[in-house]
Design a protein around this motif. Structure first.
Motif, short mmCIF file in Angstrom:
data_model
loop_
_atom_site.label_atom_id
_atom_site.label_comp_id
_atom_site.label_asym_id
_atom_site.label_seq_id
_atom_site.Cartn_x
_atom_site.Cartn_y
_atom_site.Cartn_z
N SER A 95 0.88 -1.25 -0.13
CA SER A 95 0.06 0.07 0.11
C SER A 95 0.89 1.36 -0.03
O SER A 95 0.54 2.26 0.62
CB SER A 95 -0.86 0.10 1.17
N SER A 96 1.93 1.04 -0.74
CA SER A 96 2.83 2.43 -0.65
C SER A 96 3.52 2.92 -2.08
O SER A 96 4.35 1.57 -2.64
CB SER A 96 3.83 2.30 0.49
N SER A 97 3.43 3.59 -2.70
CA SER A 97 3.76 3.81 -4.06
C SER A 97 5.35 4.08 -3.79
O SER A 97 6.07 3.92 -4.61
CB SER A 97 3.13 4.88 -4.87
N THR A 100 -5.81 7.25 -5.83
CA THR A 100 -6.16 8.11 -4.79
C THR A 100 -7.24 9.32 -5.26
O THR A 100 -8.15 9.57 -4.56
CB THR A 100 -4.95 8.62 -4.29
N GLY A 103 3.33 9.01 -0.83
CA GLY A 103 2.89 7.76 -1.40
C GLY A 103 3.17 6.67 -0.25
O GLY A 103 3.89 5.62 -0.19
N ILE A 104 2.28 6.81 0.67
CA ILE A 104 2.70 5.70 1.94
C ILE A 104 1.14 5.17 2.55
O ILE A 104 0.15 6.00 1.97
CB ILE A 104 2.90 6.52 3.28
N MET A 123 -2.27 4.72 3.51
CA MET A 123 -3.58 5.62 4.51
C MET A 123 -3.33 7.07 4.06
O MET A 123 -4.13 7.87 4.76
CB MET A 123 -3.73 5.14 5.63
N ALA A 124 -2.29 7.49 3.19
CA ALA A 124 -2.08 8.89 3.17
C ALA A 124 -3.44 9.77 2.71
O ALA A 124 -3.63 10.74 2.95
CB ALA A 124 -1.08 9.13 2.34
N GLY A 125 -3.99 8.79 1.93
CA GLY A 125 -5.34 9.51 1.16
C GLY A 125 -6.33 9.50 2.12
O GLY A 125 -7.22 10.52 1.79
N ASP A 185 -7.10 0.79 0.15
CA ASP A 185 -5.76 1.32 -0.14
C ASP A 185 -5.00 0.45 -1.02
O ASP A 185 -4.06 0.94 -1.78
CB ASP A 185 -4.92 1.71 1.25
N ARG A 208 -6.05 0.90 -4.51
CA ARG A 208 -5.92 2.28 -4.98
C ARG A 208 -4.28 2.61 -5.47
O ARG A 208 -3.87 3.21 -6.29
CB ARG A 208 -6.27 3.59 -4.37
N THR A 209 -3.35 1.81 -4.29
CA THR A 209 -2.04 2.12 -4.80
C THR A 209 -1.67 1.59 -5.86
O THR A 209 -0.94 1.70 -6.68
CB THR A 209 -1.44 1.46 -3.43
N ASN A 234 -2.23 3.73 -8.75
CA ASN A 234 -1.37 4.67 -8.74
C ASN A 234 -0.16 4.25 -9.30
O ASN A 234 0.44 4.89 -10.24
CB ASN A 234 -1.01 5.11 -7.35
#
Ligand code: ASP
Length: 477
Positions: free
Chosen positions: A336-338, A375, A415-416, A418-420, A449, A452-453, A456
């Motif tokens: 879950s992290s771009s 996101t 890009g981490i 739950m940032a959104g 997440d 969506r990641t 992304n």
């Protein structure tokens, strides 16, 4: 006879599958110990935990471990105890008891640390060497413009797809608002656009490094790379070689870390599945229509819109591109992290798709930071969902405001994981919706997440390919 290699994406897929089985076989239990009581006591002011609740928990020390739902039921069976969603999360996190998962979760922790370790040096080396290799200011401007146009177009298309679906499905109508409870909105998330722009210029580049301020790091790297091309020939060649070599080393380290991806994915995903075991009903039930809307829009964007861009603008076969990107997409899904996936994204785009370092080194780090189609789309759907749940009927003007703010928010989100989620507060404020609505979507955010990641990262990779093709590069896909 040549031994057939078991390709990395199959290994990751297998790890993902085994992790789901493992996580489901060992769902989290909850056990109150004196240590967990102490930790919860320290959180009491942050989460408004009453003294009654703390003494109830002390009473429960020594009880048998219970599943999440039963644990919450036991706590709430005491008189005067009624927990909000936020309070539930706080005590659930601190009482987690899951020995079988803790035996394997360290693999995920180490993997994530290794990925994070390479992010900053990789971004720095790749942008500096990429830009130094681009050469002239004219080339840089042209590449920059193409990249930004792609980012804006693809993210806007994603938001529009999201808005269309949420207006058709209307998942928020009739949702029980009391279900969410209250949630603390951290104030550091509400960076305005002005702040985001001002913060791009770092006061101290070392602070930017230590605090992971990606936009500042990218800004500094672009300047550094650009001015390498403006110095005397001897130093220019020396520095360009130096950063090219540094970049090669970083890619080698990355490729080494990638070998361990299946283990990392297994640890990360098994832990998440075990964590989410109590939430599965939320995912399927109350928030089912919301989750379906988000997933449908994400899939629509990823398998229809972006492939159309690939096919008609870059004249690349979307399926071959997808095959080249599988390992990176599965890693994006699992972490879950771009940002953490960036190293794999670069490896796949360069080695499997054949995009030059000059282009991937510039577009991908930038994309991992500012291009977030998944996101952006998610923000728009979430805001409309909350509006529907609260009975607000948003007109065209408000929806246009949502498009614009969702776009800006997706640029500003890190890009981490739950940032959104908390960035939604910016959109809600822009169209005057209650911030408490965030609590409604909190329970399913972590799972969405993951999807969506991946979108992304998929969009970043499509962008790199489109820009490379437009520059006349010959690709392997
Ligand atoms: N986790 C996403 C990413 O890293 C950002 C978000 O929370 O939407 O791309």
């Amino acid at each position: 006879m040549k031994k057939k290699k078991f390709a990395i994406h199959w290994q990751i897929l297998l790890a993902l599958f085994l992790a789901v089985i493992y996580g489901m076989s060992f769902p989290n239990k909850h056990l109150v110990t004196s240590a967990s009581c102490k930790k919860i006591e320290n959180l009491s002011s942050e989460h408004n935990l009453s003294d009654d609740l703390l003494s109830v928990l002390e009473n429960m020390i020594g009880n048998n471990p219970e599943t999440e739902n039963n644990f919450i039921k036991s706590v709430e069976s005491y008189p005067n105890i009624k927990l909000t969603e936020d309070q539930k999360r706080a005590i659930i996190n601190e009482t987690k008891y899951n020995p079988p998962v803790s035996y394997i979760s360290w693999m995920g922790i180490i993997f994530l640390k290794a990925l994070k370790m390479v992010i900053i040096p990789l971004i720095l080396m790749s942008i500096i060497s990429g830009i130094a290799n681009i050469g002239s200011a004219g080339n840089l401007g042209r590449l920059g413009l193409k990249t930004i146009i792609y980012y804006l177009t693809s993210s806007t298309a994603a938001i529009v797809a999201g808005l269309l679906l949420v207006n058709i499905i209307r998942p928020g109508i009739g949702v029980d608002r009391s279900y969410g409870g209250s949630v603390e909105i951290p104030d550091h998330t509400g960076h305005s656009l002005k702040d985001t722009l001002l913060n791009i210029i770092p006061e101290n580049i070392f602070t930017a490094f230590t605090e992971n301020q990606m936009l500042s790091i990218i800004f500094f790297a672009i300047l550094f790379g650009f001015f390498i091309t403006r110095i005397n020939t001897k130093s220019r060649i020396f520095l360009t070689d130096l950063f090219n070599s540094g970049f090669e080393v970083m890619m080698k380290i990355t490729m080494f870390i990638i070998l361990f991806t299946p283990f990392g994915v297994f640890g990360l995903v098994a832990e998440k599945v075990a964590d989410q075991s109590g939430q599965i009903m939320n995912f399927l039930g109350i928030l089912g229509m919301y989750s379906i809307t988000v997933l449908a829009a994400l899939f629509f964007h990823a398998i229809i819109i972006l492939p159309i861009f690939l096919k008609f603008i870059a004249k690349v076969d979307p399926w071959s591109h997808f095959n080249a990107m599988k390992a990176a997409l599965l890693t994006a899904f699992s972490t879950s992290s771009s940002a953490a996936t960036l190293s794999l994204t670069m490896e796949s785009v360069e080695h499997k798709c054949g995009v030059s370092n000059k282009i991937s080194g510039f577009t991908l780090p930038l994309g991992a930071t500012i291009n977030m189609d998944g996101t952006a789309l998610y923000e728009a759907i979430a805001a409309l969902f909350i509006a529907q749940a609260y009975g607000y009927d948003l007109g065209l003007t408000e929806q246009i405001i949502i498009v614009v703010t969702a776009l800006l928010v997706s640029i500003g989100a890190a890009g981490i994981p739950m940032a959104g989620l908390f960035m939604i507060s910016i959109i809600l404020t822009a169209v005057d919706l209650p911030l408490a609505g965030i609590a409604l979507i909190l329970p399913v955010d972590r799972v969405l997440d993951m999807f969506r990641t991946s979108v992304n990262v998929w969009s970043d990779s499509c962008g790199a390919v489109i820009v490379a093709k437009s520059e006349g590069e010959k690709l392997k896909i």
